[in-house]
Design an enzyme around this catalytic site. Sequence first.
Site, PDB file in Angstrom:
ATOM      1  N   ASP A   1      -9.661  -4.667  -4.943  1.00 47.75           N
ATOM      2  CA  ASP A   1      -9.119  -3.642  -4.046  1.00 47.75           C
ATOM      3  C   ASP A   1     -10.030  -2.424  -4.059  1.00 47.75           C
ATOM      4  OD1 ASP A   1      -7.576  -1.651  -2.754  1.00 47.75           O
ATOM      5  OD2 ASP A   1      -5.723  -2.624  -3.362  1.00 47.75           O
TER       6      ASP A   1
ATOM      7  N   SER B   1       0.831  -1.191   0.000  1.00 45.04           N
ATOM      8  CA  SER B   1       0.000   0.000   0.000  1.00 45.04           C
ATOM      9  C   SER B   1       0.880   1.263   0.000  1.00 45.04           C
ATOM     10  CB  SER B   1      -0.963  -0.043   1.191  1.00 45.04           C
ATOM     11  OG  SER B   1      -1.955   0.951   1.084  1.00 45.04           O
TER      12      SER B   1
ATOM     13  N   HIS C   1      -7.929  -5.075  -0.529  1.00 42.55           N
ATOM     14  CA  HIS C   1      -6.695  -4.351  -0.199  1.00 42.55           C
ATOM     15  C   HIS C   1      -6.040  -5.069   0.976  1.00 42.55           C
ATOM     16  CE1 HIS C   1      -4.112  -0.859  -0.543  1.00 42.55           C
ATOM     17  NE2 HIS C   1      -4.196  -0.643   0.759  1.00 42.55           N
TER      18      HIS C   1
END
Length: 220
Positions: free
Chosen positions: A170, A115, A201
Amino acid sequence: MTGRDPAATPVASLIVLHGLGTTGADFVPLLRSMDLAAVGPVRCVFPDAPWRTMSLNGTDMHAWYDAAPPETRRHAPQPLDETGLRESQAMVQALIEQEQAQGMPSERIVLMGFSQGAVLALHTGLRAPQRLAAIVALSGYLPLGARTLQTESNAANQRLPIFLAHGEQDEVVVIDRARAARTALQVMGHLVDWHCYPMGHEVSDTELAEVGAWLTGVLS
């Protein structure tokens, strides 16, 4: 910062950059899914992002850069806090140099992130003045766009091996942003190994197992 030194002299270093709101220590148990035994002893470094007040929700948390509220992120998730990103870039660059000072050749240093950590790994690794081994970017994107990267990228890391992976569902960083990063990196000549997974995610054991197999090939 959390570290994990092998009992024997390390033959490679893995700098792991966590995601928003977590710490480096949170990634330690996840790496059990990565089998790097064939590489030899690997030193793992798990830095913590700075403590910041997030525009996202007004709370303080570990973050490599600020994240804006959802209503401003419809077309571009996580609009970029460039000042924070570049400050974090300097922190990671210092860690690379710290590994070198301990005797690790830069060509044996891997940047890995999830991320925000993936964003930072791509941003820093492709601008680093010394040749790295590889970048692993999970659920990230190119933060300043392809044109800025082409201007700022360092020739030392041309044709760098990059493991780029993303969840198909995601909801935080849409997969199209990762696909755009893949295309931009391939156009620049980098050796992109693209993977997508039926998940949101997050990080999966399957994903990390494939990262481990890929890194074994890169580092062996």
